[in-house]
Scaffold this active site. Structure first.
Site, short mmCIF file in Angstrom:
data_model
loop_
_atom_site.label_atom_id
_atom_site.label_comp_id
_atom_site.label_asym_id
_atom_site.label_seq_id
_atom_site.Cartn_x
_atom_site.Cartn_y
_atom_site.Cartn_z
N HIS A 1 0.91 -1.61 0.12
CA HIS A 1 0.15 -0.07 -0.05
C HIS A 1 0.91 1.34 0.06
O HIS A 1 0.38 2.20 0.50
CB HIS A 1 -0.99 0.03 1.31
CG HIS A 1 -1.54 -1.18 1.39
ND1 HIS A 1 -2.35 -1.95 0.33
CD2 HIS A 1 -1.59 -2.01 2.43
CE1 HIS A 1 -2.88 -3.21 0.97
NE2 HIS A 1 -2.12 -3.09 1.98
N ARG A 2 1.99 1.09 -0.64
CA ARG A 2 3.02 2.19 -0.55
C ARG A 2 3.38 2.92 0.88
O ARG A 2 3.74 3.91 0.95
CB ARG A 2 2.66 3.49 -1.55
CG ARG A 2 2.20 3.02 -2.83
CD ARG A 2 2.12 4.16 -3.89
NE ARG A 2 1.66 3.49 -5.19
CZ ARG A 2 2.24 2.83 -5.88
NH1 ARG A 2 3.76 2.77 -5.87
NH2 ARG A 2 2.05 2.57 -7.24
N LEU A 3 3.17 2.03 1.77
CA LEU A 3 3.49 2.46 3.22
C LEU A 3 5.15 2.22 3.44
O LEU A 3 5.61 1.33 4.32
CB LEU A 3 2.57 1.66 4.07
CG LEU A 3 1.12 2.12 3.96
CD1 LEU A 3 0.26 1.42 4.98
CD2 LEU A 3 0.87 3.57 4.09
#
Ligand SMILES: Cc1cc2nc3c(=O)[nH]c(=O)nc-3n(C[C@H](O)[C@H](O)[C@H](O)COP(=O)(O)O)c2cc1C
Length: 192
Positions: free
Chosen positions: A170-172
């Site tokens: 999640h692009r975290l």
């Protein structure tokens, strides 16, 4: 929380050696000359450790001109198979002649002759001119070792900032930033 960034780099680099299909040692090298115009190209890492990150090139190339005018530079490793990048910033120092001679001696004879034949980054009128220069170098050093050209050598980037970036769902993503201070290295995190 402070960890040794060079130890962490060694771990990631070792993993890249097995995970990457080719060129785990490829780095984008960013420079900016006197006018501040950025320029980036790939080079190969030929040594690393707490003293810095070493690469070799023609010192009269565009990158060489940039570094003579402004020793600040940045390196970027992108290991696609691992979904990781390492960003390194610092100041460039020339590698000693003795170290450059030792590394040059390990290169293939064809690469050594190429270092004499290539006027790196200068305009070339035709491939035939380059081939002729290569043949001239071959004839010149026939029957003896090829010495290191005086314009060919190494640079060592002495880092003051190293960031380890790893992909997360999640692009975290995770970003671990190491910065050098007078007391040694400090570690912190950055928002992705
Ligand atoms: C994967 C890869 C590795 C490279 N390694 C080097 C290197 O170690 N040294 C070098 O001088 N050029 C290397 N090159 C060529 C440079 O990217 C560049 O074309 C050349 O050094 C001239 O750059 P400049 O005109 O900015 O000085 C490499 C290119 C690639 C694609």
């Amino acid at each position: 929380m402070a960890t040794d960034p060079f130890q962490l780099f060694d771990e990631w680099y070792a993993e890249a050696q097995t995970a990457e299909i080719n060129d785990p040692d490829a780095i984008a090298l960013a420079t900016a000359g006197a006018a501040g115009q950025p320029s980036v190209r790939m080079v190969l890492l030929k040594g690393h450790g707490p003293d810095g990150f070493v690469f070799y090139t023609n010192r009269e190339s565009r990158k060489g001109d940039d570094l003579a005018a402004n020793p600040h530079a940045a390196l970027l490793f992108h290991w696609k198979a691992l979904r990781r990048q390492v960003r390194i910033e610092g100041v460039i120092e020339p590698v000693s002649d003795a170290a450059a001679d030792a590394y040059f001696a390990t290169r293939s004879r064809d690469s050594q002759l190429g270092a004499w034949a290539s006027d790196q980054s200068r305009p070339l009128d035709s491939r035939a001119t380059f081939d002729a220069r290569y043949e001239q170098a071959k004839a010149r050093f026939e029957g003896r070792d090829v010495p290191r050209p005086p314009h060919w050598g190494g640079y060592q980037l002495v880092p003051d900032r190293i960031e380890f970036w790893s992909d997360r769902p999640h692009r975290l993503h995770e970003r671990r930033l190491f910065t050098r201070s007078s007391d040694g290295w400090a570690e912190g995190l950055l928002y992705p």
